[in-house]
Design a protein around this motif. Structure first.
Motif, PDB file in Angstrom:
ATOM      1  N   LYS A 121       0.976  -1.311   0.095  1.00 14.99           N
ATOM      2  CA  LYS A 121      -0.083   0.020   0.146  1.00 14.99           C
ATOM      3  C   LYS A 121       0.984   1.273  -0.094  1.00 14.99           C
ATOM      4  N   GLN A 122       1.834   1.384   0.999  1.00 11.76           N
ATOM      5  CA  GLN A 122       2.855   2.401   0.875  1.00 11.76           C
ATOM      6  C   GLN A 122       3.422   2.602  -0.286  1.00 11.76           C
TER       7      GLN A 122
ATOM      8  N   GLU B  75       1.370   4.074  -3.087  1.00  6.30           N
ATOM      9  CA  GLU B  75       1.085   5.528  -2.805  1.00  6.30           C
ATOM     10  C   GLU B  75       2.092   6.376  -3.170  1.00  6.30           C
TER      11      GLU B  75
END
Length: 228
Positions: free
Chosen positions: A184-185, A188
């Motif tokens: 997820k990071q 992003e």
């Protein structure tokens, strides 16, 4: 022999413009908020027929539609650039995924295919148009489509479009593995970085086509003045 030459030329042009491999990061960005891998796969598969139908429409009706509304290809490209600028800004700010989260939530009772059907229309612009099907794709499709109809190579032309769209689907399906690796990071970060890249692409598109429009405008008015 003519059929083979046409196939190679059209395939090379369409593959280079649609860029199935190079556009994978953009697909990742626009599907990063999907709640499950199955929905992600469904979207990748559904986008193939959507892009296929869009290119075929461009082959047969692209120039007629644009001309009917009195829109030049540079103006169409500028409109696409403005859309890209808007999306790029939302990607950089981190707000680009909010509009699809509810529709694709894992808590929903809808199936992955239904969720994908809900999601696909939200990425018609700018993922399908103008990233996969931009002014260059429309121009190439119109030119080769006209040649295919004139020379009786319509089946070959449709086959080329189908193969390119299949390659797009395959590349986008592979992107699911990249999403798992990044996390997820990481996604992003990728979204924000490619938002900046997309903004640069959009500004360049805008500048180039604005220059073409200005040059055409000046040439037309100079010719008109000379004629007068």
């Amino acid at each position: 022999m003519e059929q083979v030459s046409f196939f190679i030329a059209f395939f090379a042009a369409l593959f280079a413009i649609a860029n199935p491999i190079g556009n994978v990061p953009f697909f990742i960005m626009y599907t990063a908020d999907l709640s499950s891998g199955r929905i992600h796969h469904a979207v990748a598969i559904l986008l193939g027929p959507v892009i296929f139908a869009t290119i075929l429409l461009c082959m047969f009706f692209g120039s007629s539609v644009v001309s009917f509304f009195g829109i030049s290809l540079p103006a169409f490209q500028i409109a696409g650039a403005i859309i890209l600028i808007t999306i790029a800004m939302s990607m950089i700010s981190g707000t680009h995924t909010e509009r699809v989260h509810a529709a694709t939530s894992s808590s929903s009772d809808i199936t992955p295919w239904k969720a994908a059907e809900v999601f696909v229309p939200t990425v018609l612009a700018p993922l399908v148009i103008p990233i996969y099907v931009g002014a260059a794709t429309i121009t190439a499709s119109v030119l080769y489509g006209h040649q295919a109809i004139a020379d009786g190579l319509l089946v070959t032309a449709i086959g080329v479009v189908a193969i390119v769209c299949l390659l797009i689907v395959v590349c986008n399906l592979v992107s699911d593995a990249l999403m798992r690796v990044l996390g997820k990071q990481g996604l992003e970060i990728v979204v924000r970085v490619f938002g900046i890249i997309l903004l640069g692409i959009a500004v360049q598109m805008f500048a180039e086509d604005a220059g073409d429009m200005a040059a055409t405008f000046i040439q037309t008015h100079l010719s008109g003045g000379a004629g007068a």
